[in-house]
Scaffold this motif. Structure first.
Motif, PDB file in Angstrom:
ATOM      1  N   LYS A 120      -1.020  19.570 -25.326  1.00 38.42           N
ATOM      2  CA  LYS A 120      -0.846  18.849 -26.588  1.00 38.42           C
ATOM      3  C   LYS A 120      -2.135  18.829 -27.401  1.00 38.42           C
ATOM      4  CE  LYS A 120       0.863  14.281 -28.032  1.00 38.42           C
ATOM      5  NZ  LYS A 120       1.476  13.050 -27.448  1.00 38.42           N
ATOM      6  N   PHE A 121      -3.244  18.497 -26.738  1.00 34.70           N
ATOM      7  CA  PHE A 121      -4.550  18.433 -27.386  1.00 34.70           C
ATOM      8  C   PHE A 121      -5.577  19.167 -26.529  1.00 34.70           C
ATOM      9  CE2 PHE A 121      -2.994  14.082 -28.860  1.00 34.70           C
ATOM     10  CZ  PHE A 121      -2.747  14.487 -30.166  1.00 34.70           C
ATOM     11  N   ILE A 122      -6.606  19.695 -27.212  1.00 37.00           N
ATOM     12  CA  ILE A 122      -7.772  20.261 -26.530  1.00 37.00           C
ATOM     13  C   ILE A 122      -9.015  19.772 -27.265  1.00 37.00           C
ATOM     14  CG2 ILE A 122      -8.998  22.346 -25.793  1.00 37.00           C
ATOM     15  CD1 ILE A 122      -6.371  23.887 -26.077  1.00 37.00           C
ATOM     16  N   HIS A 151     -12.996  27.154 -30.455  1.00 36.15           N
ATOM     17  CA  HIS A 151     -11.795  26.741 -31.174  1.00 36.15           C
ATOM     18  C   HIS A 151     -10.909  27.947 -31.492  1.00 36.15           C
ATOM     19  CE1 HIS A 151     -13.474  22.588 -32.642  1.00 36.15           C
ATOM     20  NE2 HIS A 151     -13.549  22.768 -31.348  1.00 36.15           N
ATOM     21  N   LEU A 152     -11.519  29.092 -31.751  1.00 36.90           N
ATOM     22  CA  LEU A 152     -10.732  30.318 -31.943  1.00 36.90           C
ATOM     23  C   LEU A 152      -9.977  30.667 -30.664  1.00 36.90           C
ATOM     24  CD1 LEU A 152      -9.958  32.755 -33.695  1.00 36.90           C
ATOM     25  CD2 LEU A 152     -12.036  33.896 -32.890  1.00 36.90           C
ATOM     26  N   ILE A 163      -6.473  20.658 -31.939  1.00 34.63           N
ATOM     27  CA  ILE A 163      -7.874  20.574 -31.540  1.00 34.63           C
ATOM     28  C   ILE A 163      -8.478  19.267 -32.050  1.00 34.63           C
ATOM     29  CG2 ILE A 163     -10.149  21.630 -31.737  1.00 34.63           C
ATOM     30  CD1 ILE A 163      -8.702  24.316 -32.196  1.00 34.63           C
ATOM     31  N   ILE A 164      -9.144  18.560 -31.138  1.00 34.17           N
ATOM     32  CA  ILE A 164      -9.812  17.301 -31.469  1.00 34.17           C
ATOM     33  C   ILE A 164     -11.328  17.512 -31.405  1.00 34.17           C
ATOM     34  CG2 ILE A 164     -10.262  14.944 -30.665  1.00 34.17           C
ATOM     35  CD1 ILE A 164      -7.397  14.789 -29.715  1.00 34.17           C
ATOM     36  N   LEU A 165     -12.029  16.987 -32.394  1.00 34.49           N
ATOM     37  CA  LEU A 165     -13.493  17.038 -32.421  1.00 34.49           C
ATOM     38  C   LEU A 165     -13.993  15.630 -32.115  1.00 34.49           C
ATOM     39  CD1 LEU A 165     -15.862  18.962 -32.949  1.00 34.49           C
ATOM     40  CD2 LEU A 165     -15.765  18.298 -35.362  1.00 34.49           C
ATOM     41  N   ASN A 187     -17.011  24.614 -42.243  1.00 32.29           N
ATOM     42  CA  ASN A 187     -15.606  25.024 -42.180  1.00 32.29           C
ATOM     43  C   ASN A 187     -15.118  25.226 -40.745  1.00 32.29           C
ATOM     44  OD1 ASN A 187     -15.202  25.141 -45.054  1.00 32.29           O
ATOM     45  ND2 ASN A 187     -16.405  27.031 -45.054  1.00 32.29           N
ATOM     46  N   LEU A 188     -15.523  24.328 -39.865  1.00 30.91           N
ATOM     47  CA  LEU A 188     -15.053  24.394 -38.483  1.00 30.91           C
ATOM     48  C   LEU A 188     -13.570  24.071 -38.439  1.00 30.91           C
ATOM     49  CD1 LEU A 188     -15.781  24.639 -35.439  1.00 30.91           C
ATOM     50  CD2 LEU A 188     -16.203  22.161 -35.456  1.00 30.91           C
ATOM     51  N   ASP A 189     -12.817  24.887 -37.722  1.00 31.46           N
ATOM     52  CA  ASP A 189     -11.372  24.733 -37.614  1.00 31.46           C
ATOM     53  C   ASP A 189     -11.043  23.689 -36.542  1.00 31.46           C
ATOM     54  OD1 ASP A 189      -8.615  25.094 -37.599  1.00 31.46           O
ATOM     55  OD2 ASP A 189      -8.722  26.834 -36.260  1.00 31.46           O
ATOM     56  N   TYR A 190     -10.475  22.557 -36.955  1.00 29.30           N
ATOM     57  CA  TYR A 190      -9.992  21.552 -36.004  1.00 29.30           C
ATOM     58  C   TYR A 190      -8.936  20.705 -36.698  1.00 29.30           C
ATOM     59  CZ  TYR A 190     -13.014  18.026 -38.271  1.00 29.30           C
ATOM     60  OH  TYR A 190     -13.616  17.175 -39.174  1.00 29.30           O
TER      61      TYR A 190
END
Length: 315
Positions: A120-122, A151-152, A163-165, A187-190
């Motif tokens: 569900k989450f990482i 994250h990629l 994705i959780i930061l 521009n980090l993808d999360y």
């Protein structure tokens, strides 16, 4: 607002026994009674003395729960004061460190796939307010490039997972804003901001409210309270200390119950900005002197009043 749980300390403690009115109840039954459907699980390097990753994943599979995967990039608990590189990683240059990091992430992902878990989450790294993989990646300029790669890989291996930061910055709206503002420039993808919130360290609900408001205004991303808990005793340990309480609610079994009710009522006022799940950390750990003060069981494994609050709220 649904209450989920972090299961890691249950695995660290080992051989836990739970009781309701004196009758022993299995972990599976406890989770069913509480209607918990997602388990947050911290995993560590292969050299960790804390838990075995495969055994941990196997347990989540046997319990038939969704997985919230919390990857500690260390041999032990990673937090703002500890982010040491696993001792077994063999590298000389940063490029070598990057290869070790990628290999580590992929190895964990392959183990998760082996058990066909519903992810569900990482989150990559735990409470990374001060960076990760010390002393090499202690500034955002250095570690964001590593997070981008990780994250990629999350998107490639688990396209349905979010994705959780995660940081511990709930205690300071200003610091939280500056940290996530800096990340936004890269521009980090999360998908979600993750915050830890323990009144003993992070202060009042008013402060939490201000932090959530500012972060949502900045990013338009919902905030997940991915670690929380309240002490069930005034007894201090080396891990739990300080005098902060929430709204003058005492540290006791009844105080713990009142606190959770108070927190849930408060979070309803942040509807839309807070993700409608919170994760209770240490819920199933009562034997360890470091962690039992926030468990929903007493030192004998008997349920505490907060247990029934979770049961009622999760119906």
């Amino acid at each position: 607002m649904k209450i989920q749980a972090d299961i890691t300390t249950y695995l660290v403690d080992k051989d836990n026994h739970f009781f309701i009115n004196g009758e022993e109840v299995s972990l599976s039954a406890i989770l069913s009674i509480l209607s918990i459907d997602t388990l947050r699980l911290a995993v560590f390097s292969n050299d960790s003395y804390l838990t075995d990753t495969e055994e941990s994943l196997k347990l989540v599979k046997s319990l038939n729960k969704k997985l919230y995967l919390d990857i500690h990039c260390s041999d032990t608990w990673a937090d703002p004061s500890h982010q040491e590189i696993p001792k077994s990683w063999d590298f000389i240059y940063v490029d070598d460190l990057r290869r070790c990091f990628i290999s580590y992430i992929i190895d964990i992902f392959n183990k998760v796939l082996k058990y066909d878990l519903d992810v569900k989450f990482i989150q990559i790294g735990n409470e990374i307010s001060n960076g990760l993989l010390w002393p090499y990646l202690s500034s955002p300029n250095e570690y964001i490039s590593f997070l981008k790669i990780a994250h990629l890989l999350c998107r490639q291996y688990f396209p349905k997972a979010k994705i959780i930061l995660h940081t511990d910055l709930s205690y300071s709206p200003e610091k939280a804003y500056l940290w996530y503002e800096f990340v936004e420039k890269y521009n980090l993808d999360y998908d979600f901001i993750g915050l830890s919130y323990y009144p003993v360290w992070h202060g009042s609900l008013h402060t939490l409210n201000s932090t959530v408001e500012r972060l949502y205004d900045l990013t338009k991303k919902q905030i997940v309270i991915c670690e929380m808990g309240y002490m069930n005793t005034e007894e201090k340990t080396s891990a739990w200390f300080g005098n902060w309480t929430c709204g003058n609610i005492e540290y006791s079994p009844n105080g713990q119950k009142r606190y959770l009710e108070h927190l849930l009522q408060h979070l309803r006022g942040l509807y839309g900005k807070i993700y409608p799940e919170i994760y209770y950390w240490g819920a199933f750990s009562y034997k360890s002197q470091e962690h039992h003060p926030i468990s929903i069981f007493n030192k004998s494994g008997e349920v505490l009043p907060v247990f029934y609050v979770i049961m009622e709220k999760n119906r």
